[in-house]
Write an enzyme that holds these catalytic residues in place. Structure first.
Site, PDB file in Angstrom:
ATOM      1  N   LYS A  29       4.606  -0.098 -14.187  1.00  0.00           N
ATOM      2  CA  LYS A  29       6.433  -0.759 -13.891  1.00  0.00           C
ATOM      3  C   LYS A  29       6.658  -1.955 -15.239  1.00  0.00           C
ATOM      4  O   LYS A  29       5.372  -2.343 -15.422  1.00  0.00           O
ATOM      5  CB  LYS A  29       6.457  -2.048 -12.896  1.00  0.00           C
ATOM      6  CG  LYS A  29       7.895  -2.742 -12.292  1.00  0.00           C
ATOM      7  CD  LYS A  29       8.298  -2.904 -11.588  1.00  0.00           C
ATOM      8  CE  LYS A  29       7.431  -3.684 -10.186  1.00  0.00           C
ATOM      9  NZ  LYS A  29       8.495  -3.223  -8.632  1.00  0.00           N
ATOM     10  N   GLY A  51       0.822  -1.436  -0.018  1.00  0.00           N
ATOM     11  CA  GLY A  51      -0.052   0.152   0.304  1.00  0.00           C
ATOM     12  C   GLY A  51       1.128   1.457  -0.562  1.00  0.00           C
ATOM     13  O   GLY A  51       0.583   2.407   0.526  1.00  0.00           O
ATOM     14  N   TRP A  90       1.769   2.876  -2.674  1.00  0.00           N
ATOM     15  CA  TRP A  90       1.649   3.794  -3.261  1.00  0.00           C
ATOM     16  C   TRP A  90       0.722   4.852  -3.041  1.00  0.00           C
ATOM     17  O   TRP A  90      -0.154   5.470  -3.570  1.00  0.00           O
ATOM     18  CB  TRP A  90       1.681   2.881  -5.199  1.00  0.00           C
ATOM     19  CG  TRP A  90       2.851   2.762  -5.571  1.00  0.00           C
ATOM     20  CD1 TRP A  90       4.101   2.832  -4.629  1.00  0.00           C
ATOM     21  CD2 TRP A  90       3.498   2.878  -7.136  1.00  0.00           C
ATOM     22  NE1 TRP A  90       5.683   2.894  -5.668  1.00  0.00           N
ATOM     23  CE2 TRP A  90       4.784   2.806  -7.267  1.00  0.00           C
ATOM     24  CE3 TRP A  90       2.970   2.745  -7.940  1.00  0.00           C
ATOM     25  CZ2 TRP A  90       5.081   3.190  -8.568  1.00  0.00           C
ATOM     26  CZ3 TRP A  90       2.826   3.251  -9.351  1.00  0.00           C
ATOM     27  CH2 TRP A  90       4.986   3.177  -9.650  1.00  0.00           C
ATOM     28  N   ASP A 109      -8.737  -9.391  -8.809  1.00  0.00           N
ATOM     29  CA  ASP A 109      -7.603 -10.230  -9.597  1.00  0.00           C
ATOM     30  C   ASP A 109      -7.794  -8.868 -11.036  1.00  0.00           C
ATOM     31  O   ASP A 109      -8.937  -8.267 -11.346  1.00  0.00           O
ATOM     32  CB  ASP A 109      -7.788 -10.863 -10.505  1.00  0.00           C
ATOM     33  CG  ASP A 109      -6.782 -11.258 -11.114  1.00  0.00           C
ATOM     34  OD1 ASP A 109      -5.846 -11.187 -11.683  1.00  0.00           O
ATOM     35  OD2 ASP A 109      -6.343 -12.614 -11.735  1.00  0.00           O
TER      36      ASP A 109
END
Ligand code: SAM
Length: 334
Positions: A190, A53, A55, A125
């Site tokens: 990323k 958590g 970010w 998900d």
């Protein structure tokens, strides 16, 4: 490993604990923001692959105007699908039109994470359409201004496999982003700068007019990790968001897909974070101020239900299955 050995090696790990961030990766998003001004005018933000958590903490503090240390919500364990952080009234963000209370932040992860103020969690998900629908429901039908994703699979150490899985996760993040992001919005994710990274850049360029690859100073040079900052979401005309999008290419054929010559897309590469910022590859003394004594700082938020919990329990209680090393076993081996 002693309690202070990671402290000794990693300045950002130490700073994260001192400043109350749940993980050192908070600094990566902060440094990306310094360079790109990611949070300007953002009212609705999504943090994909958010646990533990840090970010989401950055989003919460920056968008809601809460620059406070140790703002953790004292919390019960996370149960069920959705968890709301304790409501803390936001303050106006200086120089922006957005007010703290107008801001909505949604965090998604497969893992449960401890609550955070102003952040709604979805334990789910990112490859599922139901997760996209859930996000939009939290925004009352409105699209997001910003989607960030620091997602990473469990690294195997086999570089090709890790790069492939990371690329698939990035494409999954792009996929769900096409369901929830507003035209003109920003997507940050990323990326591993492996040998097939140009293919990913060209896929991102289909959806965003600006794609930059950025390396924050807090991301180690020794790591192939970097971040793509994709600006001005502008999908091709007639594009319909779809979770079974061919971009999630399970038959990824490197020879066939390789882009060469004029088809090769080159995106700008930017090192970001102030040059005076700490270098994540350097080892600093434990006390930056030599006149002070070193004190160990515990992590801001220990994992609440880590996947390794069961293995630790089994090992501690000597319950792990043991290899049979008796004579019968040796005979079989001979
Ligand atoms: N940004 C986080 C922070 O600052 O605290 C760290 C993210 S951690 C490096 C990567 C996360 O990706 C893990 O928590 C993992 O559960 C999550 N993840 C991986 N695959 C996912 C998926 N398909 N859906 C949701 N989360 C996923």
């Amino acid at each position: 490993m002693g309690r202070s050995s990671k402290d000794k090696r990693d300045i950002y790990y130490r700073l994260a604990k001192e400043e109350g961030w749940r993980a050192r990766s908070a600094f990566k998003l902060l440094q990306l923001d310094e360079e790109f001004g990611l949070f300007k005018g953002v009212k609705r933000a999504v943090d994909l692959c958010a646990a533990p958590g840090s970010w989401s903490q950055v989003l919460s503090r920056k968008l809601r105007g809460k620059e406070v240390k140790g703002e953790e919500v004292k919390g019960e364990e996370v149960k069920g699908e959705e968890v709301k952080g304790e409501e803390v009234k936001g303050e106006e963000v200086k120089g922006e039109e957005v007010k703290g209370e107008e801001v909505k932040i949604v965090a998604v992860d497969l893992q449960a994470m401890a609550p955070l103020p102003g952040v709604t969690q979805i334990q789910g998900d990112i490859t599922k359409i139901s997760t996209a629908q859930e996000i939009i429901r939290h925004f009352e039908g409105h699209p997001a201004d910003l989607v960030v994703c620091d997602g990473a699979p469990d690294v195997t150490g086999l570089h090709d496999v890790d790069e492939y899985i990371q690329a698939q996760l990035l494409l999954a993040a792009l996929n769900i982003t096409t369901h929830v992001l507003k035209p003109g919005g920003t997507f940050v994710a990323k990326i591993f700068r492996g040998k097939d990274v140009t293919l990913l850049y060209s896929q991102l360029k289909i959806f965003f007019s600006g794609v930059t690859c950025a390396k924050p100073r807090s991301s180690r040079n020794s790591s192939i990790e970097a971040f793509v900052v994709c600006q001005n979401y502008s999908p091709p005309e007639g594009y319909l968001p779809n979770m079974s999008n061919p971009l999630l290419d399970h038959s990824y054929d490197v020879d066939f897909n390789q882009l060469e010559g004029p088809n090769r897309i080159i995106v700008p590469f930017l090192a970001c974070g102030d040059l005076s910022a700490f270098d994540s590859d350097r080892t600093y003394p434990l006390q930056l101020d030599a006149s002070q004594e070193y004190h160990y700082t515990p992590p801001t938020q220990p994992p609440i239900r880590p996947p390794y919990q069961q293995a630790c329990h089994l090992r501690k209680n000597n319950l792990l299955a043991k290899e049979d090393s008796g004579p019968a076993h040796l005979e079989a081996a001979l």
